[in-house]
Design a protein around this motif. Structure first.
Motif, PDB file in Angstrom:
ATOM      1  N   VAL A  90      18.811 -52.240 -63.156  1.00  0.00           N
ATOM      2  CA  VAL A  90      18.901 -51.651 -61.819  1.00  0.00           C
ATOM      3  C   VAL A  90      17.562 -51.052 -61.398  1.00  0.00           C
ATOM      4  N   GLY A  91      16.891 -50.342 -62.315  1.00  0.00           N
ATOM      5  CA  GLY A  91      15.621 -49.713 -61.978  1.00  0.00           C
ATOM      6  C   GLY A  91      15.828 -48.438 -61.186  1.00  0.00           C
ATOM      7  N   PRO A  92      14.883 -48.094 -60.297  1.00  0.00           N
ATOM      8  CA  PRO A  92      15.027 -46.870 -59.503  1.00  0.00           C
ATOM      9  C   PRO A  92      16.260 -46.935 -58.619  1.00  0.00           C
ATOM     10  N   ARG A  93      16.923 -45.768 -58.419  1.00  0.00           N
ATOM     11  CA  ARG A  93      18.228 -45.748 -57.764  1.00  0.00           C
ATOM     12  C   ARG A  93      18.275 -44.636 -56.706  1.00  0.00           C
ATOM     13  N   LEU A  94      17.434 -44.771 -55.695  1.00  0.00           N
ATOM     14  CA  LEU A  94      17.402 -43.771 -54.635  1.00  0.00           C
ATOM     15  C   LEU A  94      18.754 -43.740 -53.933  1.00  0.00           C
ATOM     16  N   ALA A  95      19.307 -42.559 -53.777  1.00  0.00           N
ATOM     17  CA  ALA A  95      20.613 -42.417 -53.144  1.00  0.00           C
ATOM     18  C   ALA A  95      20.613 -43.056 -51.765  1.00  0.00           C
ATOM     19  N   GLY A  96      21.601 -43.921 -51.515  1.00  0.00           N
ATOM     20  CA  GLY A  96      21.724 -44.586 -50.232  1.00  0.00           C
ATOM     21  C   GLY A  96      21.000 -45.908 -50.125  1.00  0.00           C
ATOM     22  N   SER A  97      20.252 -46.272 -51.162  1.00  0.00           N
ATOM     23  CA  SER A  97      19.503 -47.532 -51.140  1.00  0.00           C
ATOM     24  C   SER A  97      20.378 -48.689 -51.607  1.00  0.00           C
ATOM     25  N   GLU A  98      19.844 -49.891 -51.484  1.00  0.00           N
ATOM     26  CA  GLU A  98      20.545 -51.076 -51.998  1.00  0.00           C
ATOM     27  C   GLU A  98      20.765 -50.945 -53.497  1.00  0.00           C
ATOM     28  N   ALA A  99      19.811 -50.323 -54.195  1.00  0.00           N
ATOM     29  CA  ALA A  99      19.942 -50.152 -55.644  1.00  0.00           C
ATOM     30  C   ALA A  99      21.039 -49.154 -56.005  1.00  0.00           C
ATOM     31  N   ASP A 100      21.363 -48.235 -55.100  1.00  0.00           N
ATOM     32  CA  ASP A 100      22.477 -47.308 -55.326  1.00  0.00           C
ATOM     33  C   ASP A 100      23.760 -48.104 -55.518  1.00  0.00           C
ATOM     34  N   ALA A 101      24.006 -49.068 -54.634  1.00  0.00           N
ATOM     35  CA  ALA A 101      25.216 -49.893 -54.739  1.00  0.00           C
ATOM     36  C   ALA A 101      25.210 -50.708 -56.034  1.00  0.00           C
ATOM     37  N   ARG A 102      24.039 -51.227 -56.418  1.00  0.00           N
ATOM     38  CA  ARG A 102      23.965 -51.990 -57.664  1.00  0.00           C
ATOM     39  C   ARG A 102      24.210 -51.094 -58.877  1.00  0.00           C
ATOM     40  N   ALA A 103      23.766 -49.845 -58.795  1.00  0.00           N
ATOM     41  CA  ALA A 103      24.001 -48.906 -59.899  1.00  0.00           C
ATOM     42  C   ALA A 103      25.489 -48.606 -60.059  1.00  0.00           C
ATOM     43  N   LYS A 148      -6.269 -36.310 -43.317  1.00  0.00           N
ATOM     44  CA  LYS A 148      -5.395 -37.134 -42.489  1.00  0.00           C
ATOM     45  C   LYS A 148      -4.193 -37.538 -43.328  1.00  0.00           C
ATOM     46  N   LEU A 149      -3.020 -37.179 -42.869  1.00  0.00           N
ATOM     47  CA  LEU A 149      -1.764 -37.411 -43.597  1.00  0.00           C
ATOM     48  C   LEU A 149      -0.899 -38.378 -42.804  1.00  0.00           C
ATOM     49  N   ALA A 150      -0.478 -39.450 -43.450  1.00  0.00           N
ATOM     50  CA  ALA A 150       0.359 -40.453 -42.777  1.00  0.00           C
ATOM     51  C   ALA A 150       1.590 -40.746 -43.624  1.00  0.00           C
ATOM     52  N   LEU A 151       2.754 -40.376 -43.116  1.00  0.00           N
ATOM     53  CA  LEU A 151       4.014 -40.609 -43.822  1.00  0.00           C
ATOM     54  C   LEU A 151       4.942 -41.448 -42.956  1.00  0.00           C
ATOM     55  N   ASP A 152       5.516 -42.463 -43.557  1.00  0.00           N
ATOM     56  CA  ASP A 152       6.552 -43.247 -42.883  1.00  0.00           C
ATOM     57  C   ASP A 152       7.822 -43.108 -43.711  1.00  0.00           C
ATOM     58  N   CYS A 153       8.714 -42.223 -43.293  1.00  0.00           N
ATOM     59  CA  CYS A 153       9.929 -41.900 -44.054  1.00  0.00           C
ATOM     60  C   CYS A 153      10.865 -41.139 -43.130  1.00  0.00           C
ATOM     61  N   GLY A 154      12.077 -40.899 -43.567  1.00  0.00           N
ATOM     62  CA  GLY A 154      12.975 -40.078 -42.766  1.00  0.00           C
ATOM     63  C   GLY A 154      14.440 -40.414 -42.953  1.00  0.00           C
ATOM     64  N   TRP A 155      15.285 -39.643 -42.263  1.00  0.00           N
ATOM     65  CA  TRP A 155      16.735 -39.809 -42.340  1.00  0.00           C
ATOM     66  C   TRP A 155      17.173 -40.992 -41.486  1.00  0.00           C
ATOM     67  N   ASP A 156      18.182 -41.708 -41.976  1.00  0.00           N
ATOM     68  CA  ASP A 156      18.668 -42.889 -41.260  1.00  0.00           C
ATOM     69  C   ASP A 156      20.177 -42.995 -41.414  1.00  0.00           C
ATOM     70  N   GLY A 157      20.900 -42.165 -40.683  1.00  0.00           N
ATOM     71  CA  GLY A 157      22.361 -42.219 -40.697  1.00  0.00           C
ATOM     72  C   GLY A 157      22.969 -41.658 -41.972  1.00  0.00           C
ATOM     73  N   THR A 158      24.177 -42.128 -42.284  1.00  0.00           N
ATOM     74  CA  THR A 158      24.883 -41.679 -43.485  1.00  0.00           C
ATOM     75  C   THR A 158      25.212 -42.878 -44.369  1.00  0.00           C
ATOM     76  N   TYR A 159      25.569 -42.568 -45.601  1.00  0.00           N
ATOM     77  CA  TYR A 159      25.864 -43.606 -46.582  1.00  0.00           C
ATOM     78  C   TYR A 159      27.006 -43.105 -47.459  1.00  0.00           C
ATOM     79  N   THR A 160      27.850 -44.007 -47.893  1.00  0.00           N
ATOM     80  CA  THR A 160      28.916 -43.651 -48.834  1.00  0.00           C
ATOM     81  C   THR A 160      28.682 -44.352 -50.158  1.00  0.00           C
ATOM     82  N   SER A 161      28.390 -43.563 -51.168  1.00  0.00           N
ATOM     83  CA  SER A 161      28.251 -44.069 -52.537  1.00  0.00           C
ATOM     84  C   SER A 161      29.530 -43.714 -53.296  1.00  0.00           C
ATOM     85  N   GLN A 162      29.457 -43.714 -54.624  1.00  0.00           N
ATOM     86  CA  GLN A 162      30.652 -43.467 -55.432  1.00  0.00           C
ATOM     87  C   GLN A 162      30.306 -42.657 -56.684  1.00  0.00           C
TER      88      GLN A 162
END
Length: 478
Positions: free
Chosen positions: A61-74, A246-260
């Motif tokens: 599975v590797g890294p398992r960030l909550a809400g990611s595609e890898a979360d479902a695989r985990a 100079k600080l450049a970040l591309d990240c943020g909240w994107d709705g909700t997710y249901t894991s288990q």
């Protein structure tokens, strides 16, 4: 005189009855279970099962960030692994939370001393591109004391160095810089926030982790510098000239997710509706492969449950292993478990969670009340050959069992050596090769012995009764 004598006799009879009731209620562990636990301990020490399960999770599975595609695989991996290991019952329970994504991140010193800086966005940071003069603060208190508007158009930088400790006590102050610093920067008018990573290493690996913004404040881009880069920025500032970043970040909240939450049980032989809970959290941050945080916790508790299940005679109570969802961003899995199950808190004999790496366990304690002290000492005695000291009254529950402990579940703490834990914690260096197989086997043995004996006890460990002290997790926790 006769009346006084009657009162005295009645008082003695009441005291004797109370004493007899206390003696009847005293929790003890049968000698046969103690003998079986000794055999279980030796079997676990010779087994590499926990190591192999952890390898499977972090490799497949590797890294398992909550809400990611890898979360479902985990989640799918955990369900399949519980079944492969022969657990008697396997199921999932939904856990819903806000979804945060990391896409890209970079920072550069601009001007005469132009150079890149290695950093990572803090979980919960918004996206943004900002450029401004950096103002250094030695600690959180110094930034909190900055007057409103004093950082207008500037980037706040807290240069707090976290202290190394076996129990991780230095993480409390370090993590507060991460969780409270951005809001303090906003109040002072800053357009961006940088911090020295909450870690004890000297590698060019930044440490991520969740941050929060106080209600009513507009979030600003917030990131953690790798320790050498924080040193570099500090040296540039010490030259006495303005330093712009100079600080450049591309990240943020994107709705909700249901894991288990994924749960596996080894059913008890006599009291299957009563459970001993052990586990770890299934999610991880995305920079490494989540081996020490918390693949090892999942692997070793799954292995402990499996080894108990392999016994010819299961313990009286059920062993329940929980792979908790999204611990990293707010204990969502632990809170969901408590909400779903603590109406029957008295059916939870006791709970313990492994979420402090894969170092050897060096101490044991629990919330056992007076009537369970003897059984608690029996567990400690069975753990002693593993080099584990009995330290009654110390510590607190792990993060994900904390919400259940707050609702009255008894807890145990199997304290791991975290001397090097914060060299790796939340970094790209949290990978499987950092795990010592022998140390992990000692963890499996400890959890197997603890869970088996707690499930075999004649009597309870106090779940459902008022705790003797608040169920506060150790300072090292998230």
């Amino acid at each position: 005189m006769r009346a006084m004598l009657s009162v005295a006799i009645a008082t003695c009879l009441f005291a004797a009855a109370a004493s007899g009731h206390a003696a009847e209620r005293e929790t003890r562990i049968p000698d046969k279970a103690i003998a079986t636990a000794a055999q279980l301990r030796e079997t676990a020490l010779k087994s590499d099962l926990g190591y192999r399960i952890t390898e499977s999770l972090t490799t497949e599975v590797g890294p398992r960030l909550a809400g990611s595609e890898a979360d479902a695989r985990a989640v799918a991996w955990a369900v399949a692994k519980f079944k492969e290991l022969g657990f008697d019952k396997v199921w999932t329970e939904p856990v819903t939370f806000p979804k945060w994504e990391r896409r890209s991140e970079s920072a550069h010193v601009v001007g005469a001393n132009a150079q890149p800086l290695h950093l990572t966005a803090l979980g919960g940071s918004p996206a943004g591109n900002v450029e401004g003069e950096v103002v250094r603060f030695a600690d959180l208190a110094a930034l909190e004391a900055a007057p409103a508007g004093s950082l207008a158009g500037k980037i706040a930088f807290i240069d707090y160095r976290m202290e190394r400790a076996r129990d991780g006590a230095g993480y409390g102050p370090g993590s507060r810089v991460r969780s409270k610093g951005p809001s303090a920067a906003i109040r002072a008018g800053a357009i961006g926030y940088l911090m020295r990573s909450a870690g004890t290493d000297s590698h060019r690996n930044p440490h991520t982790g969740i941050t929060r913004f106080d209600e009513g404040l507009k979030p600003i881009p917030s990131a953690a510098l790798a320790v050498p880069d924080a040193d570099q920025l500090g040296r540039l500032l010490a030259l006495g000239k303005p330093v712009k970043v100079k600080l450049a970040l591309d990240c943020g909240w994107d709705g909700t997710y249901t894991s288990q939450n994924v749960i596996g049980e080894i059913r008890g032989s006599k009291k299957p509706d009563e459970v001993v809970v052990i586990g770890g959290h299934l999610d991880s941050w995305d920079l490494g492969t989540g081996a020490i945080d918390d693949g090892a916790g999942v692997g070793l508790t799954m292995a402990a449950g499996k080894l108990i299940g392999d016994l010819k005679q299961h313990p009286a109570r059920t062993i329940r292993v929980v792979a908790f969802a999204n611990e990293e961003q707010g204990l969502y899995g632990g809170k969901a478990y408590a909400d779903a199950h603590m109406k029957d808190v008295a059916k939870h004999q006791i709970g313990a969670e492994s979420d402090f790496g894969a170092g050897r366990i060096y101490a044991y304690s629990s919330s056992a009340p007076e009537h369970a002290k003897a059984a608690d000492a029996q567990i400690a005695q069975a753990l002693a050959p593993l080099g584990i000291e009995y330290v009654p009254g110390q510590g607190g529950p792990g993060p994900d069992v904390g919400p259940s402990a707050e609702k009255g579940m008894a807890w145990a703490r199997l304290a791991q050596d975290g001397t090097d834990y914060f060299d790796l914690h939340h970094t790209p260096d949290d990978t499987f090769d950092k795990i010592d197989p022998q140390a992990l086997a000692q963890n499996v043995a400890a959890y197997a012995v603890f869970a088996y004996l707690a499930a075999s006890a004649d009597g309870d460990f106090g779940s459902g009764t008022p705790p003797q002290k608040p169920a506060t997790p150790p300072a090292a926790k998230k």
